[in-house]
Design an enzyme around this catalytic site. Structure first.
Site, PDB file in Angstrom:
ATOM      1  N   CYS A  32       0.827  -1.209   0.000  1.00 45.14           N
ATOM      2  CA  CYS A  32       0.000   0.000   0.000  1.00 45.14           C
ATOM      3  C   CYS A  32       0.861   1.259   0.000  1.00 45.14           C
ATOM      4  O   CYS A  32       1.542   1.568   0.986  1.00 45.14           O
ATOM      5  CB  CYS A  32      -0.929  -0.022   1.210  1.00 45.14           C
ATOM      6  SG  CYS A  32      -1.820   1.517   1.488  1.00 45.14           S
ATOM      7  N   CYS A  35      -0.066   3.954   2.627  1.00 45.51           N
ATOM      8  CA  CYS A  35       0.340   3.485   3.960  1.00 45.51           C
ATOM      9  C   CYS A  35       1.791   3.879   4.243  1.00 45.51           C
ATOM     10  O   CYS A  35       2.126   4.330   5.346  1.00 45.51           O
ATOM     11  CB  CYS A  35       0.189   1.968   4.069  1.00 45.51           C
ATOM     12  SG  CYS A  35      -1.491   1.353   3.859  1.00 45.51           S
TER      13      CYS A  35
END
Length: 330
Positions: A32, A35
């Site tokens: 991600c 993230c």
């Protein structure tokens, strides 16, 4: 050193929810991108607000801990969930630095992470000063926006940023001359993992800042500590930043002024150094960032007891427009 707990099992997560009053969980995945983008901010918040058995920051790998992710309905990454006494209190989906920071700060205020309540006599406008005021200027410390203060790398066993601007005389001076004395309260800031400290100071009004009075009383420590903390030696000052700077970030941004303090700069009676700023550079100031780069000595920690802002007060600010930590999404 990171204070964030990486969750390895559902039982570990459940155990933390039961033991810690507040648990702030970062649900992420290695693939991600967002993230990874917001992870440094999350680690900064963890370093600042983590408290044993009180506030715990955790990271949950959604690929490895699918049971936990499904239980709390995590369908977007990253997702941040705050738990209080095992129950969900608040959540934030996506890499939203401002939302995450405000959410964490709000819960931090609720559990009184600062651990310090001001005791100075402000009813009559009096405030302890460690040095005389320069002619033509006043103490404008009351214009500090206490709620917006931010402090990085502070030892949680001592007071938080609010203590630095309290109006009372430092407890270290009360105990001056008593070789075996221990202050009634630890009303000062002490660095944590090393000697560096980063302090963000927003103001409620636009200021012209002439001088900083910095008080440091390392001699007032208790005898059970292994070594006395140091006074600040090298300080970098930034102005009008929207939020606190990360330590690595500060290395890439030129300071508005660099200060070097020696033993001769500290008043022997009050432990206060007068830091005169290049006044022409500190006009229309809405915030300051003080970066203590180095302490004066060989110890590992730095101590600061009080800070006073000396200058002139200008136009009041709309604090609703004040940006918080992580606005740039490091």
């Amino acid at each position: 050193m990171s204070k964030t707990v990486h969750i390895g099992s559902s039982s570990q997560f459940t155990d933390l929810l039961q033991k810690s009053q507040i648990v702030i969980a970062d649900f992420y995945a290695d693939w991600c991108g967002p993230c990874k983008t917001i992870s440094p901010l999350y680690e900064q918040l963890s370093a600042q607000y983590s408290r044993p058995l009180k506030v715990t920051f955790v990271k949950v790998d959604t690929q490895r801990q699918q049971e936990i992710s499904q239980k709390y309905g995590v369908t977007a990454l990253p997702t941040f969930i705050i738990f209080k006494n095992t129950k969900e209190l608040a959540s934030c989906r996506g890499a939203e630095p401002r939302k995450l920071s405000e959410m964490v700060k709000k819960v931090a205020a609720e559990v009184n992470l600062e651990g310090f309540e001001g005791t100075g006599d402000r009813n009559n406008g009096s405030r302890w000063l460690g040095s005389d005021l320069p002619r033509g200027y006043t103490d404008v410390t009351d214009e500090v926006d206490i709620q917006g203060l931010d402090l990085l790398n502070a030892n949680s066993e001592f007071a938080g940023a609010r203590a630095l601007f309290d109006g009372s005389q430092p407890s270290g001076l009360v105990d001056k001359g008593k070789s075996n004395a221990q202050p009634i309260k630890k009303d000062w800031v002490e660095s944590d993992t090393d000697e560096q400290v980063m302090l963000f100071i927003p103001f409620r009004a636009t200021l012209k800042v002439h001088t900083l009075q910095i008080t440091s009383l390392p001699r007032g420590i208790s005898n059970d500590q292994e070594e006395s903390p140091m006074r600040p030696k090298s300080i970098q000052i930034y102005s009008n930043r929207p939020h606190v700077l990360g330590f690595e970030e500060a290395e890439d941004i030129p300071a508005l002024q660099k200060i070097s303090l020696g033993p001769e700069d500290w008043d022997q009676k009050t432990g206060t150094a007068k830091v005169e700023l290049r006044f022409v550079k500190f006009q229309n100031v809405t915030s300051l960032v003080l970066f203590v780069v180095e302490g004066d000595g060989d110890a590992d920690k730095v101590r600061i007891d009080r800070i006073r802002i000396i200058g002139e007060t200008g136009e009041k600010r709309d604090l609703g427009k004040l940006e918080k930590v992580g606005e740039n999404g490091d």
